[in-house]
Scaffold this motif. Structure first.
Motif, PDB file in Angstrom:
ATOM      1  N   LEU A  77      13.002 -22.524  -3.529  1.00 40.20           N
ATOM      2  CA  LEU A  77      13.835 -22.208  -2.368  1.00 40.20           C
ATOM      3  C   LEU A  77      13.388 -20.906  -1.725  1.00 40.20           C
ATOM      4  CD1 LEU A  77      16.209 -22.807  -0.533  1.00 40.20           C
ATOM      5  CD2 LEU A  77      17.689 -21.644  -2.172  1.00 40.20           C
ATOM      6  N   PHE A 137      16.821 -28.229   1.414  1.00 35.45           N
ATOM      7  CA  PHE A 137      16.191 -28.083   0.103  1.00 35.45           C
ATOM      8  C   PHE A 137      17.025 -28.797  -0.970  1.00 35.45           C
ATOM      9  CE2 PHE A 137      15.241 -25.975  -3.877  1.00 35.45           C
ATOM     10  CZ  PHE A 137      13.872 -25.782  -3.839  1.00 35.45           C
ATOM     11  N   VAL A 139      10.128 -30.071  -5.212  1.00 34.59           N
ATOM     12  CA  VAL A 139      10.916 -28.844  -5.150  1.00 34.59           C
ATOM     13  C   VAL A 139      11.455 -28.551  -6.543  1.00 34.59           C
ATOM     14  CG1 VAL A 139      11.528 -29.272  -2.755  1.00 34.59           C
ATOM     15  CG2 VAL A 139      13.074 -30.016  -4.555  1.00 34.59           C
ATOM     16  N   LEU A 185      12.648 -30.942   5.702  1.00 29.90           N
ATOM     17  CA  LEU A 185      12.543 -29.593   5.148  1.00 29.90           C
ATOM     18  C   LEU A 185      11.321 -28.874   5.711  1.00 29.90           C
ATOM     19  CD1 LEU A 185      13.419 -27.374   3.202  1.00 29.90           C
ATOM     20  CD2 LEU A 185      12.185 -28.562   1.381  1.00 29.90           C
ATOM     21  N   ALA A 210      10.604 -21.636   0.566  1.00 28.70           N
ATOM     22  CA  ALA A 210      11.077 -22.335   1.760  1.00 28.70           C
ATOM     23  C   ALA A 210      11.775 -21.379   2.719  1.00 28.70           C
ATOM     24  CB  ALA A 210      12.017 -23.467   1.358  1.00 28.70           C
TER      25      ALA A 210
END
Length: 418
Positions: free
Chosen positions: A31, A138, A221, A207, A34
């Motif tokens: 995360l 996410f 992920v 995403l 991202a």
């Protein structure tokens, strides 16, 4: 929330994720990665830099004083009689300057600076929107990964069922109809698995779109959906609402409206224009100085509508803030309740229901293989097992999403991002 809680204080210091080499599998995505990529390259955030530059230009323009004016005029030319031609021409060259009264320049600069503050706060709110959205996407990718794993397990279970039923049919312990039904169940499981693969591919692309990438160039992920957040007391969350950039933006807008009121009120004092120059009289060849002063009338009456408009807009901003506060409090309470429910559901399904259902499935299979249970009992146990696992995934995803929504609403994370 460990593994998937976003941090509102992360800086846009990292560039976009680099495409993986063809010979190597793509790197997994956290995360934090991202979030950094989204803050660095989100298309919706790119425009604020230009808005700030434009507002800075407006601030510079607001600070400029009125420029002096040069004028030239010729009188008593091309007339009749003794005024024919240029014989009695009077040529005047003058320079005039507007002198602003009422501190208008400072009021203009103040309004422009308040406008810049409003843009900056709006950018902060937009950044939080991006943080919240990338967190939601996410989490959905992580949930779709779990759903795909579940559908693959369901397909494998259906395939094992076909083999077990086939063995019983061959041993003349079950009718052919059970084998056909088992194969139909397997076909449906394969269709659901294909659908889960498509869902995951779509959520991955969504995403990647958060940092402007048209393809998902990352691996799986990395997130632990089942590490549940610990909800803070509602009263403490309520106290954090004022720190939300959405409400800070209302405060900045109120300051802008106050600055606009001051500017409108400053215009009640009329500006004075002074002029002076040189006049040449063609008939006598003499020169003379000329001076002038002009003052518009009715400036106060002309400024009254602008003042009334500015005050109405300020009151409108206050009314909107009050309405937004009521909505935010109600939404925060609903999210807090939903979060607690999702946590309870996840813990109950994972700690109590799923272990019992796993044992029941094993016992049902054991009984089916020995002829004590029929095909329908075994298939129903499989369906309940898959349904419970699916509900567990959905409850865990909901808990993480509700936590992210609360963090967005309060304007700050509830715990530090590891």
């Amino acid at each position: 929330m460990t593994g998937i809680r976003f941090c509102a204080g992360l800086l846009a210091a990292a560039a976009l994720l680099a495409p993986a080499q063809a010979a190597e599998p793509p790197a997994p995505l956290t995360l934090r990665d991202a979030v950094r990529a989204s803050l660095a390259a989100n298309p919706d955030l790119a425009g604020f830099a230009f808005e700030l530059r434009a507002q800075e230009a407006r601030t510079d323009a607001a600070g400029l004083r009125p420029a002096p004016t040069v004028s030239a005029s010729v009188e008593n030319v091309l007339g009749s009689g003794e005024h024919g031609g240029l014989n009695t021409a009077e040529t005047t060259f003058a320079l005039s300057q507007v002198v602003e009264l009422g501190d208008k320049r400072r009021a203009r600069v103040g309004a422009a600076q308040s406008g810049r503050e409003l843009i900056a706060v709006t950018e902060q709110a937009a950044q939080l929107d991006v943080l919240a959205e990338v967190t939601r996407r996410f989490i959905h990718v992580a949930g779709d990964q779990e759903q795909l794993t579940l559908t693959r397990n369901a397909t494998a279970l259906a395939r094992e069922t076909v083999q077990a039923v086939s063995a019983r049919v061959n041993a003349a312990k079950a009718p052919d109809a059970e084998l056909r039904r088992a194969r139909i169940t397997l076909a449906r499981a394969e269709v659901e698995q294909e659908h889960a693969e498509h869902e995951l591919g779509t959520s991955r692309r969504k995403l990647a779109a958060m940092w402007g990438d048209g393809e998902a160039r990352f691996g799986a992920v990395t997130a632990d959906l089942y590490t549940l957040p610990r909800p803070a007391p509602f009263e403490s969350l309520l106290a954090r609402l004022d720190a939300n950039p959405d409400f800070v933006r209302f405060a900045s807008e109120a300051r802008l409206r106050d600055a606009e009121i001051r500017l409108a009120e400053a215009k009640r004092r009329a500006d004075v224009t002074f002029s002076g120059g040189l006049r040449h009289l063609e008939e006598t060849g003499d020169q003379a100085l000329v001076f002038g002063l002009s003052l518009p009338l009715g400036a106060g009456r002309a400024a009254a509508p602008a003042i009334a408009e500015a005050r109405a807009l300020r009151d409108l901003s206050a009314a909107r803030r009050d309405a937004a506060a009521v909505r935010a409090k109600a939404q925060l309470y609903a999210l807090h309740q939903e979060l607690r429910h999702a946590i309870t559901e996840t813990e109950l399904l994972r700690g109590t229901v799923l272990p019992q259902m796993t044992g029941a499935l094993d016992e049902t299979r054991y009984a089916y293989e020995r002829g004590r249970y029929g095909y329908l009992e075994w298939v129903e146990a499989q369906r309940e097992f898959i349904a419970i696992r699916r509900s567990l995934i959905e409850a865990a995803v909901n808990a993480q999403v509700f936590q992210a929504e609360i963090e967005r609403l309060t304007g700050e994370p509830l715990a530090a991002q590891p």
